[in-house]
Design an enzyme around this catalytic site. Sequence first.
Site, short mmCIF file in Angstrom:
data_model
loop_
_atom_site.label_atom_id
_atom_site.label_comp_id
_atom_site.label_asym_id
_atom_site.label_seq_id
_atom_site.Cartn_x
_atom_site.Cartn_y
_atom_site.Cartn_z
N SER A 32 0.80 -1.22 0.00
CA SER A 32 0.00 0.00 0.00
C SER A 32 0.83 1.28 0.00
CB SER A 32 -0.93 0.02 1.22
OG SER A 32 -0.17 -0.11 2.43
N GLY A 69 -2.07 -4.06 0.97
CA GLY A 69 -2.26 -5.24 1.80
C GLY A 69 -1.40 -6.42 1.44
N ASN A 98 3.66 -5.49 5.76
CA ASN A 98 2.46 -6.16 6.27
C ASN A 98 2.81 -7.44 7.02
OD1 ASN A 98 0.31 -4.37 5.37
ND2 ASN A 98 0.89 -4.97 3.30
N ASP A 179 -4.60 7.09 9.93
CA ASP A 179 -4.24 5.80 10.52
C ASP A 179 -2.80 5.77 11.03
OD1 ASP A 179 -2.74 5.63 8.19
OD2 ASP A 179 -3.92 4.02 7.30
N HIS A 182 -0.14 5.20 6.63
CA HIS A 182 -0.04 5.49 5.20
C HIS A 182 0.22 6.96 4.92
CE1 HIS A 182 -2.42 1.71 5.38
NE2 HIS A 182 -1.62 1.40 4.37
#
Length: 209
Positions: A32, A69, A98, A179, A182
């Site tokens: 991502s 992801g 991830n 978040d 990102h």
Amino acid sequence: MKKFLYVSSMLVLLLVIRPASANVSLLIFGDSLSAGYGISQADTWVAEIERRWQQDYPEYSIINASISGDTTQGGLRRLAEVVERHQPDAVFIELGGNDGLRGFQIDSIRSNLSEMIHYLQNRDIHVALSQIEIPPNMGPRYTDQFRSLFADIAEQHNIELVPFFMLDIATDPGLMQSDGIHPNLQAQEAIADIMEPQLRAIAEQAASE
């Protein structure tokens, strides 16, 4: 006879200059952070580099094959199909974040990345690997092992290790999404500034091989 010699000389000259002028494609194979989670594809840092290269370095092209992801296992599963479709000259691997955030086994991450690199090198595709950093949520032992993993792999396979482009971005709240993981829209140009010369050097290296 003179005409034949002239044509032959021109062909030799073209063969000599071809490597410097040949088109080189660089594929970004990430998650991502490169796919542009939460923003338009046209606004990602990869798209920004593509625009710069179209103007200033048209001999180089950049392809974004990143998926939000994705893990190293997912990357390994889809790598062959992506390579077959795009036929890149170089691949920049930006995967592992991830895996680390989910506490995947270090040996499993190592194996997946090594298999990807081995697959690419066997096809004479130039490979570079991104260093990845994660928050210390998993504890200092895991975090340290995860951090050192990427340098170990790069040394083992004799490939370039590119510093993690999020290091300076993640510490600036104005460049991060809510978040805290990102980069936001405003961060994309800053990331392009960081990554463009490094990726161009990778493309130049691939062109010379």
